[in-house]
Structure formats: C-alpha cells, structure tokens
Design a protein around this motif. Structure first.
Motif, PDB file in Angstrom:
ATOM      1  N   GLY A  16     -15.057   1.908   8.798  1.00  0.00           N
ATOM      2  CA  GLY A  16     -15.192   0.481   9.080  1.00  0.00           C
ATOM      3  C   GLY A  16     -16.632   0.225   9.518  1.00  0.00           C
ATOM      4  N   LYS A  17     -17.174  -0.925   9.101  1.00  0.00           N
ATOM      5  CA  LYS A  17     -18.585  -1.180   9.385  1.00  0.00           C
ATOM      6  C   LYS A  17     -18.784  -1.527  10.864  1.00  0.00           C
ATOM      7  N   ILE A  19     -20.079  -3.098  14.309  1.00  0.00           N
ATOM      8  CA  ILE A  19     -20.528  -4.448  14.668  1.00  0.00           C
ATOM      9  C   ILE A  19     -22.059  -4.526  14.688  1.00  0.00           C
ATOM     10  N   VAL A  22     -23.654  -4.809  11.198  1.00  0.00           N
ATOM     11  CA  VAL A  22     -23.505  -6.138  10.598  1.00  0.00           C
ATOM     12  C   VAL A  22     -24.495  -7.103  11.251  1.00  0.00           C
ATOM     13  N   LYS A  36     -14.542  -7.391  14.808  1.00  0.00           N
ATOM     14  CA  LYS A  36     -14.337  -6.261  13.909  1.00  0.00           C
ATOM     15  C   LYS A  36     -12.847  -5.944  13.830  1.00  0.00           C
ATOM     16  N   ALA A  38     -11.611  -3.920  11.292  1.00  0.00           N
ATOM     17  CA  ALA A  38     -11.794  -3.051  10.128  1.00  0.00           C
ATOM     18  C   ALA A  38     -11.343  -1.616  10.361  1.00  0.00           C
ATOM     19  N   SER A  39     -11.047  -1.226  11.584  1.00  0.00           N
ATOM     20  CA  SER A  39     -10.753   0.191  11.842  1.00  0.00           C
ATOM     21  C   SER A  39      -9.463   0.427  12.623  1.00  0.00           C
ATOM     22  N   GLU A  43      -7.510  -4.032  19.910  1.00  0.00           N
ATOM     23  CA  GLU A  43      -8.439  -5.070  20.381  1.00  0.00           C
ATOM     24  C   GLU A  43      -8.208  -5.447  21.839  1.00  0.00           C
ATOM     25  N   GLN A 325     -17.951 -11.359   6.375  1.00  0.00           N
ATOM     26  CA  GLN A 325     -18.986 -10.835   7.256  1.00  0.00           C
ATOM     27  C   GLN A 325     -19.973 -11.934   7.666  1.00  0.00           C
ATOM     28  N   ILE A 330     -15.406  -8.779  10.370  1.00  0.00           N
ATOM     29  CA  ILE A 330     -15.508  -7.551   9.574  1.00  0.00           C
ATOM     30  C   ILE A 330     -14.108  -7.036   9.248  1.00  0.00           C
ATOM     31  N   ARG A 332     -11.814  -4.596   6.095  1.00  0.00           N
ATOM     32  CA  ARG A 332     -12.057  -3.391   5.302  1.00  0.00           C
ATOM     33  C   ARG A 332     -11.742  -3.660   3.833  1.00  0.00           C
TER      34      ARG A 332
END
Ligand SMILES: *Cc1c(COP(=O)(O)O)cnc(C)c1O
Length: 364
Positions: A16-17, A19, A22, A36, A38-39, A43, A325, A330, A332
């Motif tokens: 995952g990209k 933060i 980005v 984010k 993405a992973s 949270e 993005q 973000i 995936r």
C-alpha cells in the motif's frame, strides 16, 4: 557479485502506498488530511494499553529482547488453550510464511495456493526457487476441491487464506475440515487467519481445537498487524503441532521479534475493549459500504466481505486509484491480482468511510 539466478527474476511486492509518499508526489503539505485505506490497517489505532506498555518498554531498549517471548507465549497459550510449545512468534506473520519456505520449500518442490490469494505466498515460493501452483477461484473464494486436485507428490504445503485477502471471502469450517481429512500426509495445510478476529464467531473454523487434539498437518498463522492495530511493530504468531513448531523454530534468528513488539502484544491481548470496538466499527463500516456502493454511478458491484476491507468493481482500478489519490484517499489497485477492474478499500472509522465514499462518487 554472483547472485542466485532465481533471485534476479524475483517479482516485487507492491505494498500500500505510504501517506508520506503520496504527499511528496502530489505536493500535499498537511498529511493529516490524507486517508490511507490501502493496507487493511486498523484505523482506530493501537490499543491504549499497548501504547502504555510501549512507553514503559522504551526505557529498556538498550537490552536485547527475550528471544523466546516467554511472557507473551505463556499468556497467548492460556488464551488459546494450547501449550507454549504450540506457539512461535515472527516478525509479522509474513516472516512465519518465510520460515515455512526455509523449512519446506526448495527446487523441485511446490506449494498450492488459490489464484486470488495473498501475493506473498507466490513470492516466498519464488524466493526458495520452488513452484507456486495457483488454482482458479470459485466466486472469488478458494476452491478447495481444485486445490486438493492440484497437489502432487512434490507439494510441501497448501495455503488457505481465510478470510481471503484481497477478496474478503471465507471457506466454511466444514469444508476446511473435510479438506484436511483428504489431504495426503506429506502436505502441510497452512491456514492464514490474518483477519480471523473480524469474522462473526459462528463462522470461525476452530482449527486450534484440532491442533490441541494432536493434528499434525495444520498450522494456523495470525497477526497483531490487523485488528490489534500494531502493523508497524511487526509481530505475528503460528499455532501448530509441537513437531511442526519445533522444525520452524530452527530457522528463526535469535531476536526475530523485537522487545517493543513483545510488550505491546502482551498488553494488547488484555484489551478486549479495544478489540470489541474495532470489530463493531468494522461491522458497521461493512454495512455502510454494502448499502452505499450500489447507489454510486450505475451501482458498484462488490464482493461481500468477512474482513476489514472490501473489493469493489470500479472499472479501471489503477486509474480510479490515481484519481482518488488526488482527493487524498489512498486505496489499493488490484491489477497485480489479475483484477484490473477492481480496487480494495480498507474499512476505516465512520468519518473516513463517509469521506472515501464521497470521493469515490466524485471520481466516478
Ligand atoms: C496482512 C496480512 C498478513 C500479516 O502480515 P504481517 O506480516 O503480520 O504484518 C498475513 N497474511 C495476510 C493474508 C495478510 O493480509
């Protein structure tokens, strides 16, 4: 330098990209505005009890960790109803998958997995110059009959990801148990249960009971990276027969799990409040997505999920990922999994979920 030939062609895992990356690329100055999802991180964050334990542990960081994870092993063994000898800790459960590779795989051997399962399995097979046999999915879920049929005399392990990342699907406890009965004795069944804690209780296959009863051909992998919210610390564990655990222990470096992680995991195991809050928030988030996704555009298809993420059909996932993005979200992209029309979204806090859904609506 002469490196092993197969290493040169090793595929690279696309995580995952981050933060920060980005923010750098798109010139965002306030990283707190970026979401984010993405992973599949929690949270809500780590448990407050774990945070406190980490602060206390920080003053002891000049010491090497307890390589045997004595206290953590004892507590977890008690919680799971197994013996300490049934447990092994890793630098994330990814390291335990690598241990399995070290101990079981090599040239001329193979592992059997499902095509749409966690990408790391393929990478570990490639790392040890072994073959990964991937069988097609059935309605985005593992097809255990196909997997069983794919087993060869050279197969060392079959990996079942349950719930599966990235599809969120599960296989029933009855099907897994029937599968284990039919699996030839030379094959180890690896159950990757990274998201087990998010499953409804009545759907959880109680494989640890089987291990308690002495079953040798199963190992269960779990992690503190997901519901426990400790992905940054890198700690996961394996539950298996003493013999299997003993073998895997031989490939472990003496201090593979760090002291901060041990302290945090120990405290996190006690924080049932944090666990319940995380589960509840996730159930509600999944419901919100299930309710709202069909109202976006012409109605977005999704795969009903038992984990803390959801696979959504947006069309051109890579493009949607890039557009989201720009809106500071973000997700995936799933082209790496052979699902170019899909994205995977991690379920976040209620506020994050609303922001993500709004951004998705705008982009589409
Ligand atoms: C996140 C994840 C893991 C856990 O990785 P860690 O190394 O423990 O952070 C393992 N398996 C699957 C399927 C996952 O999605």
């Amino acid at each position: 330098m002469i490196c092993n030939k197969w290493i040169e062609n090793l595929p690279v895992y696309e995580p995952g990209k981050p933060i920060e990356e980005v923010a750098r690329e798109l010139g965002f100055t306030d990283i707190s505005e970026i979401i984010k999802v993405a992973s599949n991180e929690n949270e809500i964050g780590p448990s407050p009890k774990a945070l406190k334990a980490m602060a206390t542990a920080a003053t002891e960081m000049h010491r090497y960790p307890d390589g045997g994870c004595f206290a953590l092993k004892r507590k977890l063994a008690e919680q799971l109803g197994v013996k300490p000898q049934n447990l092994l800790f890793g630098n994330g459960s990814n390291e335990l998958i690598e241990f399995l590779g070290h101990a079981l795989l090599g040239p001329g051997t193979n592992l059997v997995m499902s095509e749409g399962a966690f990408a790391v399995y393929r990478l570990v097979a490639a790392l040890f110059n072994a073959q990964a046999i991937a069988t097609p999915m059935k309605k985005f879920a593992h097809d255990l009959d196909a997997m069983l049929a794919a087993v060869t005399p050279q197969t060392r392990m079959v990996i079942i990801c349950n719930p599966n990342n990235p599809t969120g699907t599960i296989v029933s406890a009855a099907k897994i148990k029937a599968f284990l009965k039919k699996l030839p004795p030379h094959v180890l069944a690896v159950l990757d249960e990274a998201y087990l804690e998010y499953m409804p209780d009545d759907k959880k296959p109680d494989l640890i009971r089987e291990i308690q009863k002495g079953r040798e051909n199963v190992i269960v992998l779990r992690t503190f990276s997901k519901i426990y919210g400790l992905a940054g610390l890198r700690i996961g564990y394996a539950v298996g027969n003493e013999k299997v655990i003993g073998t895997l222990s031989r490939v472990r470096q003496p201090f593979n799990v760090n002291a901060m992680a041990e302290a945090a995991a120990l405290a996190a195991l006690d924080d049932t409040k944090h666990l319940e809050k995380s589960r509840k928030t996730n159930f509600q988030g999944l419901e919100l997505f299930a309710q709202k996704l069909p109202t976006i555009g012409k109605g977005l298809a999704f795969v009903p999920s038992y984990a803390n993420f959801i696979l959504v059909k947006t069309g051109n996932g890579r493009e949607v990922f890039k557009e989201l993005q720009k809106k500071k979200v973000i997700v995936r992209p799933m082209d790496g999994y052979g699902l170019p029309d899909w994205i995977r979204i991690t379920i976040g806090t209620p506020a994050q979920n609303r922001t993500v859904l709004k951004a998705l609506k705008e982009v589409l």
